[in-house]
Scaffold this motif. Structure first.
Motif, PDB file in Angstrom:
ATOM      1  N   GLY A   1       0.694  -1.233   0.309  1.00 42.85           N
ATOM      2  CA  GLY A   1       0.177  -0.299  -0.093  1.00 42.85           C
ATOM      3  C   GLY A   1       0.827   1.255   0.122  1.00 42.85           C
ATOM      4  N   CYS A   2       2.009   0.798  -0.646  1.00 42.31           N
ATOM      5  CA  CYS A   2       2.434   2.294  -0.767  1.00 42.31           C
ATOM      6  C   CYS A   2       2.464   3.486  -1.348  1.00 42.31           C
ATOM      7  CB  CYS A   2       4.488   2.157  -0.792  1.00 42.31           C
ATOM      8  SG  CYS A   2       4.797   0.962   0.896  1.00 42.31           S
ATOM      9  N   GLU A   3       1.716   3.162  -2.270  1.00 39.36           N
ATOM     10  CA  GLU A   3       1.844   4.095  -3.758  1.00 39.36           C
ATOM     11  C   GLU A   3       1.237   5.303  -3.406  1.00 39.36           C
ATOM     12  OE1 GLU A   3       1.832   0.607  -4.129  1.00 39.36           O
ATOM     13  OE2 GLU A   3       2.526   0.167  -5.304  1.00 39.36           O
ATOM     14  N   ASP A   4      -0.335   5.371  -2.054  1.00 39.62           N
ATOM     15  CA  ASP A   4      -0.786   5.941  -2.585  1.00 39.62           C
ATOM     16  C   ASP A   4      -0.716   6.755  -1.001  1.00 39.62           C
ATOM     17  OD1 ASP A   4      -2.576   4.089  -0.943  1.00 39.62           O
ATOM     18  OD2 ASP A   4      -4.579   4.766  -1.820  1.00 39.62           O
ATOM     19  N   ALA A   5       0.631   6.070  -0.092  1.00 42.03           N
ATOM     20  CA  ALA A   5       0.194   6.313   1.301  1.00 42.03           C
ATOM     21  C   ALA A   5       0.971   7.707   1.662  1.00 42.03           C
ATOM     22  CB  ALA A   5       1.632   4.869   1.904  1.00 42.03           C
ATOM     23  N   GLU A   6       0.227   7.960   2.298  1.00 43.08           N
ATOM     24  CA  GLU A   6       0.198   9.553   3.195  1.00 43.08           C
ATOM     25  C   GLU A   6       1.266   9.103   3.977  1.00 43.08           C
ATOM     26  OE1 GLU A   6      -2.924  11.689   4.275  1.00 43.08           O
ATOM     27  OE2 GLU A   6      -4.446  10.950   2.995  1.00 43.08           O
ATOM     28  N   VAL A   7       1.755   8.533   4.584  1.00 42.09           N
ATOM     29  CA  VAL A   7       2.719   8.075   6.104  1.00 42.09           C
ATOM     30  C   VAL A   7       2.893   6.740   5.500  1.00 42.09           C
ATOM     31  CG1 VAL A   7       0.885   6.686   7.338  1.00 42.09           C
ATOM     32  CG2 VAL A   7       2.795   7.417   8.532  1.00 42.09           C
ATOM     33  N   ILE A   8       3.841   6.238   5.457  1.00 39.15           N
ATOM     34  CA  ILE A   8       5.160   5.321   5.231  1.00 39.15           C
ATOM     35  C   ILE A   8       5.170   4.676   6.588  1.00 39.15           C
ATOM     36  CG2 ILE A   8       6.679   3.926   4.050  1.00 39.15           C
ATOM     37  CD1 ILE A   8       5.764   5.189   1.192  1.00 39.15           C
ATOM     38  N   VAL A   9       5.422   3.210   7.141  1.00 39.68           N
ATOM     39  CA  VAL A   9       6.122   2.535   7.934  1.00 39.68           C
ATOM     40  C   VAL A   9       7.483   2.376   7.361  1.00 39.68           C
ATOM     41  CG1 VAL A   9       5.617   1.349  10.130  1.00 39.68           C
ATOM     42  CG2 VAL A   9       4.361   3.045   9.586  1.00 39.68           C
TER      43      VAL A   9
ATOM     44  N   LYS B   1      -4.781   6.517   4.742  1.00 40.49           N
ATOM     45  CA  LYS B   1      -3.910   5.899   3.720  1.00 40.49           C
ATOM     46  C   LYS B   1      -2.168   6.150   4.160  1.00 40.49           C
ATOM     47  CE  LYS B   1      -5.715   7.862  -0.381  1.00 40.49           C
ATOM     48  NZ  LYS B   1      -6.177   9.170  -0.960  1.00 40.49           N
ATOM     49  N   ALA B   2      -1.555   4.331   4.731  1.00 39.69           N
ATOM     50  CA  ALA B   2      -0.812   4.111   5.326  1.00 39.69           C
ATOM     51  C   ALA B   2      -0.026   2.929   4.771  1.00 39.69           C
ATOM     52  CB  ALA B   2      -1.090   3.465   6.510  1.00 39.69           C
ATOM     53  N   GLY B   3       0.993   2.241   4.185  1.00 38.67           N
ATOM     54  CA  GLY B   3       1.726   1.422   4.239  1.00 38.67           C
ATOM     55  C   GLY B   3       3.371   1.154   4.476  1.00 38.67           C
ATOM     56  N   LEU B   4       3.332  -0.335   3.993  1.00 37.09           N
ATOM     57  CA  LEU B   4       4.210  -0.628   4.333  1.00 37.09           C
ATOM     58  C   LEU B   4       6.136  -0.677   3.807  1.00 37.09           C
ATOM     59  CD1 LEU B   4       5.416  -2.961   7.186  1.00 37.09           C
ATOM     60  CD2 LEU B   4       4.767  -4.270   5.949  1.00 37.09           C
ATOM     61  N   PHE B   5       6.890  -0.372   4.289  1.00 38.21           N
ATOM     62  CA  PHE B   5       8.000  -0.608   3.430  1.00 38.21           C
ATOM     63  C   PHE B   5       9.114  -1.338   4.017  1.00 38.21           C
ATOM     64  CE2 PHE B   5      12.710  -0.164   1.715  1.00 38.21           C
ATOM     65  CZ  PHE B   5      11.987  -0.427   0.179  1.00 38.21           C
TER      66      PHE B   5
ATOM     67  N   ALA C   1       8.694   8.538  -2.094  1.00 38.41           N
ATOM     68  CA  ALA C   1       8.209  10.052  -2.046  1.00 38.41           C
ATOM     69  C   ALA C   1       6.972  10.726  -2.381  1.00 38.41           C
ATOM     70  CB  ALA C   1       8.702  10.566  -3.965  1.00 38.41           C
ATOM     71  N   GLY C   2       5.544  10.048  -2.172  1.00 37.53           N
ATOM     72  CA  GLY C   2       4.976  10.641  -2.472  1.00 37.53           C
ATOM     73  C   GLY C   2       4.136  11.189  -0.270  1.00 37.53           C
ATOM     74  N   ALA C   3       4.854  10.221   0.035  1.00 34.99           N
ATOM     75  CA  ALA C   3       4.331   9.855   1.271  1.00 34.99           C
ATOM     76  C   ALA C   3       4.834  11.243   2.017  1.00 34.99           C
ATOM     77  CB  ALA C   3       4.449   9.181   2.437  1.00 34.99           C
ATOM     78  N   SER C   4       3.847  12.325   3.418  1.00 32.53           N
ATOM     79  CA  SER C   4       4.868  12.674   4.517  1.00 32.53           C
ATOM     80  C   SER C   4       4.847  12.979   5.187  1.00 32.53           C
ATOM     81  CB  SER C   4       3.411  14.031   4.044  1.00 32.53           C
ATOM     82  OG  SER C   4       2.513  13.358   5.116  1.00 32.53           O
ATOM     83  N   ALA C   5       5.211  11.150   5.281  1.00 27.96           N
ATOM     84  CA  ALA C   5       6.134  11.293   6.531  1.00 27.96           C
ATOM     85  C   ALA C   5       6.694   9.655   7.253  1.00 27.96           C
ATOM     86  CB  ALA C   5       4.949  11.167   7.935  1.00 27.96           C
ATOM     87  N   VAL C   6       7.862   9.317   7.287  1.00 29.51           N
ATOM     88  CA  VAL C   6       7.827   7.838   7.717  1.00 29.51           C
ATOM     89  C   VAL C   6       8.367   7.415   9.026  1.00 29.51           C
ATOM     90  CG1 VAL C   6       9.560   5.951   6.932  1.00 29.51           C
ATOM     91  CG2 VAL C   6       9.094   7.944   5.392  1.00 29.51           C
TER      92      VAL C   6
ATOM     93  N   LEU D   1       0.402   2.565  15.367  1.00 28.30           N
ATOM     94  CA  LEU D   1      -1.053   3.410  14.955  1.00 28.30           C
ATOM     95  C   LEU D   1      -0.533   4.554  15.060  1.00 28.30           C
ATOM     96  CD1 LEU D   1      -3.405   2.575  13.147  1.00 28.30           C
ATOM     97  CD2 LEU D   1      -4.171   1.509  15.551  1.00 28.30           C
ATOM     98  N   LYS D   2      -0.659   4.854  16.782  1.00 30.06           N
ATOM     99  CA  LYS D   2      -1.235   5.973  17.509  1.00 30.06           C
ATOM    100  C   LYS D   2       0.181   7.065  16.834  1.00 30.06           C
ATOM    101  CE  LYS D   2      -0.668   8.332  22.375  1.00 30.06           C
ATOM    102  NZ  LYS D   2       1.026   8.207  22.142  1.00 30.06           N
ATOM    103  N   ARG D   3       1.451   6.232  16.769  1.00 35.74           N
ATOM    104  CA  ARG D   3       2.417   7.912  15.778  1.00 35.74           C
ATOM    105  C   ARG D   3       1.808   8.211  14.593  1.00 35.74           C
ATOM    106  NH1 ARG D   3       8.381   8.774  16.561  1.00 35.74           N
ATOM    107  NH2 ARG D   3       6.666   8.637  19.234  1.00 35.74           N
ATOM    108  N   ILE D   4       1.170   6.928  14.016  1.00 34.33           N
ATOM    109  CA  ILE D   4       0.658   6.664  12.426  1.00 34.33           C
ATOM    110  C   ILE D   4      -0.056   7.913  12.327  1.00 34.33           C
ATOM    111  CG2 ILE D   4      -0.969   6.548  10.774  1.00 34.33           C
ATOM    112  CD1 ILE D   4       0.680   3.572  10.822  1.00 34.33           C
ATOM    113  N   GLU D   5      -0.959   8.266  13.493  1.00 37.91           N
ATOM    114  CA  GLU D   5      -2.802   8.905  13.411  1.00 37.91           C
ATOM    115  C   GLU D   5      -1.605  10.653  13.526  1.00 37.91           C
ATOM    116  OE1 GLU D   5      -5.465   5.889  15.734  1.00 37.91           O
ATOM    117  OE2 GLU D   5      -4.481   7.122  16.758  1.00 37.91           O
TER     118      GLU D   5
END
Lengths: 282, 181, 377
Positions: free
Chosen positions: C272-280, C303-307, C325-330, C369-373
């Motif tokens: 789910g990285c393609e449209d992710a706003e945050v990547i873990v 919109k979260a993704g895992l790398f 590239a498209g995510a605002s946070a990692v 999850l808390k940190r993603i939020e």
């Protein structure tokens, strides 16, 4: 095995002549030790393709490179560890370890005693020059008491190891000592060590004339070598070496020849038998 | 499809909880479930807190560790407070009525059964882990009884098989009796 | 999945089984928690297939013996944990310099020093890359499940043999002791090959002259090549050199060969990285927690993704740059003080939020999850 006379032994057959001149200092005993070793190899008819030399770090460690065989110059103090893996993986190879007093008794001391305990079929040549020559002449675990080195500027006050007694106590099944003075005698000892099925520990008294000799005014190279003989007097030894370890090594006499021979199970055989038994049970 | 289940077996080191967990895990796996088993132990082999967690699911779970228990076994007082982060109101706790004097507090169901005493009566206090396994399985009906018995049969040395089967049976009986109460 | 093959085994046993399946026939090691089960299982499995097991006198000797066996042409492995991994670094550098294939398992526990032997950590991420002195090539793979420990151990052998480089299999105590239901398959045929053996004329053979693939063929002792192997910086002929123009060429090849084979080495999981706003991004048990946290976040409309880097070193940099590239946070959950986060900061400057823990406990999905939020608010 066939005896080869000193005159008819052609050392060049066993050398990588393209690397000469070698880097050892004029008068260093290591060249004589190498001649004795290769002479023994020649008499035993060991195929160079199946000969593996594993050496550590130090003046002794560099010797391997000059031998036309499978040569492995490994990390400081670890040649016996590497050789253990190599010999277990490749029992078809004749494995000779070349190490020094610092390499095998200080940084590699643990590997030495456990190699003796296991009794894997390796021949270990420890070239004892009583000093760290490669790094410029520091005190070593075999430096004679009162001798000067770059780190004992007022004379050495640390007792020395008797490496042969250490090896014997740790279980080496063949232990011997010779000096570089008598190359044929040394050759015979090395030959016996290689022929022996099990771990052979051979101490070779091999003088460092350039640093140790100079710093201690022990004379030039021929003088140092000749004093090996005059001070050896093997007949004067009854086995009470413990009294002598804490005394200046030279001019004190030291025992030479085969010092211990124990028939013990060779470790590689034990391993292979263990494996065969398990495979049969499967 | 296998239901998601989280189970913790806890007690003191040496009570044999890891063996119980292994048997239970094996029973679930033989059903085709995906089992994740984790354990925590002290550096010593005997004494101290010991626990084994099972996470059961139809497929390998994203996260294999327990987060919200369905069943908690407490076989020794030293383990009573060790699961505070994952206990919850929906779960069931099975505790040893003799060795656990202060059970974990909460609104969840608690069954206190004489697991260790029963083991002693059978003749070996060290079989309390299997009595507990039988009781837990009896209470929860989480696993088919025959399958569990079969796993015990395959998993314990023949010498101790009768003792283990007797202990499992005793555990089931304790569960039945407590249901009647 | 065939039920007959299903088994519940711990990660450390899967590692041993993977090694044997990969053709490993030599193991040397020294007992250390929490990796000892690898040695125990190897001591049981190797004799069955004619392999050698030896418990050495220390960690240094274990690494030496492994390299020694590999110099003889046999696939070899050792396993350890932090304190032992520190001791192995000396000979590990030798393997990198002399290009001797070998596989090292490091099951991470709490550090520094003796630390917490039975508690998990992920504090060796940087040591695995830079533990030995000098610039050197090394591959590190980081499995996150019992099944993946098995398959990555097999792949570690394949990479090590193919590229003549030491490969570290790095996982934490949780995954090492975690028992999961697995269905172990034989090693894929293409991952079973041994190193490329030297052939052709013995006269004038140069042991470190590489083929076009930058990997030199390996002269097997006994085959008549009679070459020299050393930890000194050496020229193509195997003998020491300090001539700067030669050193640049030979060390350049050593460092460059992994880059050449990047595609073979790199491996990662992206969800789910393609449209992710945050990547873990995480490894080991932290990655398992991240997986669940990301799935929960998605369910909650985030919109979260895992790398997840499966090959940790060299880090799959290009893929990560592209996917993040498209995510605002990692978010980087890791059981150390921020080692992986430090590396990722180079690829996603200003976006990295390290979620660190070094108290000997794992990180829960709920914390991630808390940190993603938090990073999105």
């Amino acid at each position: 095995m066939n005896e080869i006379s000193a005159d008819s032994f052609d050392i060049n057959e066993y050398l990588r002549l393209e690397l000469f001149p070698h880097f050892l200092c004029p008068g260093c005993g290591h060249g004589m030790a190498m001649r004795a070793m290769l002479w023994a190899v020649a008499e035993l008819g060991i195929d160079k393709d199946n000969l593996a030399i594993v050496s550590g770090i130090g003046c002794s460690g560099r010797m391997g490179a000059y031998v036309d065989a499978n040569t492995f110059h490994v990390t400081h103090g670890r040649p016996l560890a590497f050789a253990t893996g190599l010999k277990l993986a490749r029992p078809d190879l004749t494995v000779i370890v070349i190490t020094g007093d610092g390499d095998s008794l200080a940084i590699g001391g643990n590997h030495l005693i456990h190699a003796c305990r296991r009794n894997l079929d390796i021949t270990c040549l420890m070239l004892n020059n009583e000093i760290y020559g490669m790094t410029g002449g520091q005190v070593s675990p075999t430096t004679t008491l009162t001798r000067f080195t770059t780190t004992t500027p007022y004379g050495n006050y640390e007792p020395a190891f008797d490496a042969c007694r250490l090896a014997e106590a740790a279980g080496a099944s063949f232990v011997g000592r010779e000096a570089t003075l008598q190359v044929p005698t040394l050759k015979n000892l090395i030959r016996e060590g290689i022929e022996h099925k099990g771990f052979s520990f051979l101490e070779v008294i091999s003088d460092c004339t350039e640093i140790y000799g100079r710093k201690n005014a022990l004379g030039n190279s021929p003088e140092m070598v000749l004093s090996q003989k005059s001070k050896m007097r093997p007949e004067s030894y009854g086995g009470l070496m413990s009294n002598k370890v804490d005394q200046p090594f030279r001019p004190n006499p030291f025992q030479t020849g085969v010092l211990a021979r124990n028939e013990r199970q060779e470790y590689g055989e034990l391993c292979r038998r263990h494996i065969a038994a398990k495979q049969q049970a499967e | 499809m296998t239901k998601h289940l989280e189970i913790r077996l806890s007690g003191s080191g040496g009570q044999g909880l890891l063996l119980s967990a292994r048997i239970l895990a094996q029973a679930f796996a033989s059903e085709g479930a995906s089992v994740s088993q984790s354990q925590s132990y002290e550096p010593t082999s005997r004494g101290g807190l010991s626990r084994a967690d099972l996470v059961i699911d139809g497929v390998r779970p994203d996260f294999p560790l327990a987060e919200k228990l369905d069943y908690l076994l407490v076989l020794h007082q030293c383990a009573a407070g060790a699961s505070d982060e994952i206990i919850n109101d929906d779960m069931t706790a099975l505790i040893d009525s003799e060795l656990v004097t202060e059970p974990p507090a909460g609104k969840f169901k608690v069954k206190a059964l004489p697991l260790t005493r029963t083991a002693r009566e059978i003749g070996n206090v060290r079989i309390a882990n299997i009595v507990a396994l039988g009781a837990l399985a009896g209470l929860s009906r989480m696993i088919d009884r025959e399958r569990l018995e079969d796993t015990v049969r395959k998993g314990v040395p023949p010498k101790f098989l009768d003792l283990n089967l007797e202990a499992l049976e005793a555990g089931y009986r304790l569960a039945e009796e407590s249901r009647d109460n | 999945m065939s039920k007959q093959r299903l088994q519940n085994i711990p990660g450390n046993h899967a590692c041993a089984l993977g090694a044997v399946a990969a053709g490993c026939r030599f193991y040397a090691g020294y007992p250390i928690t929490p990796s000892s089960e690898v040695a125990e299982r190897m001591s049981a499995e190797l004799p069955k297939v004619g392999g050698m097991f030896v418990q050495m006198e220390d960690e240094i000797a274990s690494m030496g013996a492994v390299i020694g066996a590999s110099m003889g042409g046999v696939k070899a492995m050792t396993a350890t944990s932090g304190p032992g991994f520190s001791l192995k670094q000396e000979n590990l550098g030798y393997a990198a310099q002399a290009e001797i294939p070998c596989v090292i398992i490091n099951v991470m526990r709490g550090g520094p020093s003796t630390g917490m032997p039975t508690r998990p950590a992920q504090g060796d991420i940087m040591q695995a890359r830079w533990g030995t002195h000098g610039d050197h090539p090394i591959i590190v793979v980081a499995p996150d499940s019992v099944a993946e420990i098995y398959s990555e151990t097999i792949r570690a052998f394949a990479l090590s043999e193919r590229l003549r480089v030491p490969v570290v299999v790095l996982y934490d105590e949780v995954v090492g002791h975690l028992i999961e239901t697995v269905d172990l398959q034989p090693a894929p045929e293409e991952q079973l090959a041994s190193r490329k053996w030297a052939e052709g004329p013995r006269e004038g053979f140069l042991p470190y002259r590489a083929d076009a693939d930058m990997v030199p063929p390996f002269p097997r002792p006994g085959d008549g090549f009679r070459t020299h192997t050393t930890g000194l910086t050496h020229d193509e002929n195997g003998f020491p050199t300090q001539a700067h123009e030669r050193v640049e060429a030979v060390i350049g090849r050593l460092l460059g060969k992994l880059d050449r084979h990047k595609e073979l080495i790199e491996s990662y999981e992206a969800v789910g990285c393609e449209d992710a706003e945050v990547i873990v991004t995480a490894i080991g048990i932290s990655a398992r927690a991240a997986k669940k946290a990301v799935a929960t976040a998605r369910k909650n409309g985030i919109k979260a993704g895992l790398f997840r880097p499966i090959t940790l070193w060299p880090f799959p940099e290009e893929a990560f740059r592209k996917l993040s590239a498209g995510a605002s946070a990692v978010v980087v959950p890791e059981m150390n003080a921020g080692q992986l986060a430090l590396e990722l900061e180079r690829f996603a400057p200003g976006k990295v939020s390290a979620l660190t823990r070094y108290d000997g406990e794992h990180i829960d999905p709920s914390q991630i999850l808390k940190r993603i939020e938090e990073v999105l608010s």
